[in-house]
Design an enzyme around this catalytic site. Structure first.
Site, PDB file in Angstrom:
ATOM      1  N   TYR A  66      32.991  32.873  35.702  1.00  0.00           N
ATOM      2  CA  TYR A  66      34.387  32.436  35.809  1.00  0.00           C
ATOM      3  C   TYR A  66      35.206  32.927  34.618  1.00  0.00           C
ATOM      4  O   TYR A  66      36.311  33.448  34.777  1.00  0.00           O
ATOM      5  CB  TYR A  66      34.413  30.914  35.895  1.00  0.00           C
ATOM      6  CG  TYR A  66      35.766  30.305  36.170  1.00  0.00           C
ATOM      7  CD1 TYR A  66      36.223  30.159  37.474  1.00  0.00           C
ATOM      8  CD2 TYR A  66      36.568  29.829  35.134  1.00  0.00           C
ATOM      9  CE1 TYR A  66      37.446  29.566  37.744  1.00  0.00           C
ATOM     10  CE2 TYR A  66      37.793  29.233  35.387  1.00  0.00           C
ATOM     11  CZ  TYR A  66      38.230  29.103  36.694  1.00  0.00           C
ATOM     12  OH  TYR A  66      39.439  28.524  36.954  1.00  0.00           O
ATOM     13  N   SER A 101      43.136  31.286  34.631  1.00  0.00           N
ATOM     14  CA  SER A 101      42.663  29.986  34.168  1.00  0.00           C
ATOM     15  C   SER A 101      42.792  29.908  32.654  1.00  0.00           C
ATOM     16  O   SER A 101      42.804  30.932  31.959  1.00  0.00           O
ATOM     17  CB  SER A 101      41.195  29.795  34.565  1.00  0.00           C
ATOM     18  OG  SER A 101      40.611  28.700  33.887  1.00  0.00           O
TER      19      SER A 101
END
Length: 257
Positions: free
Chosen positions: A169, A146
């Site tokens: 995350y 990401s």
């Protein structure tokens, strides 16, 4: 004209997910044989069918796979009948308390999410490498990271929403990039490649205030459609990226600049 992945067999873990469903369709269009794997095979089949994939296609097969269980992953890659040229890990395992704001995250929850997501990425990557060592045939693995594995969050875009950018995350996605480089370097064979794709924000019916704020940080596209991530993955699975390894392709319309 020969298709990009003609005569290649590709494993997609998380094939019932937001990215996985579109990826399966794109792989079939490019001539690949696809093994679609997910924790719930029936739900995966229904979701793929919903997105227009012909689940009776003779180039498409299905299997149930829980990437968070070591014994499931190791057993899968030891199947004697398994013949794959590459894999994409698009899974996203997490616990029920995932996504809380920073000061509300407990150590137990943080550790559990690292174990589920980063741990499963590790065992999947390890077993892809073991499979290559056994088969001694070219293999390309694409892990999904990401932009938030590359840059710090822009927290201001979450103002006036209940959303946040989970700390778990950020930790997981940055680590996936480095684990990918580690394993590529450890195996040290040009026939075995591992790369990452790091998408920017993907549209999934987020609040309008968030979509507007996010768009101001890009060059105009705003949140991307999931289909716009797929091309970079197809490229990395194909022979057109034959000597690209240990890299991270960012697809974010300039958000991380």
């Amino acid at each position: 004209m020969e298709k990009l992945l003609e005569n290649k067999s590709i494993l997609v873990a998380g094939a019932g997910g937001l990215l996985g469903t579109r990826l399966v369709s794109a792989l079939l269009e490019q001539g690949a044989k696809v093994i679609a794997a997910d924790i719930n095979a029936e739900a995966m089949r229904e979701r793929l069918s919903l997105f227009g994939v012909n689940i009776e296609n003779d180039k498409l097969s299905f299997c149930e796979l829980n990437v968070a269980k070591e014994e499931d992953v190791t057993a899968f890659f030891k199947k004697r009948e398994l013949q794959v040229d590459g894999a994409v890990n698009s899974t996203y395992p997490r616990n029920k308390t995932y996504g809380r704001h920073f000061f509300d995250v407990t150590l137990d929850s943080f550790n559990e999410n690292l174990s589920l997501h980063l741990g499963s990425a590790f065992i999947f990557t390890q077993q892809c490498a073991a499979y290559f060592k056994w088969q001694q045939q070219p293999f390309s693995l694409v892990n999904i990271s990401s932009i938030y594995g590359v840059v710090a969050p822009k927290f201001e875009i979450y103002n006036n929403t209940s959303m946040t950018m989970p700390v778990e995350y950020a930790a997981i996605k940055s680590a996936i990039q480095h684990v990918s480089k580690y394993v590529a370097a450890y195996v040290n064979d040009s026939r075995f490649r591992i790369n990452c794709v790091s998408p920017g924000g993907i549209f999934d019916n987020q609040p309008e205030s968030f979509l507007t704020a996010y768009k101001t940080k890009t060059h105009g596209a705003g949140m991307l459609d999931v289909d716009e991530i797929v091309g970079s993955i197809l490229f990395l699975l194909s022979n057109q990226s034959k000597y690209i390894t240990g890299q991270n392709i960012i697809v974010d319309d300039g958000f991380s600049l």
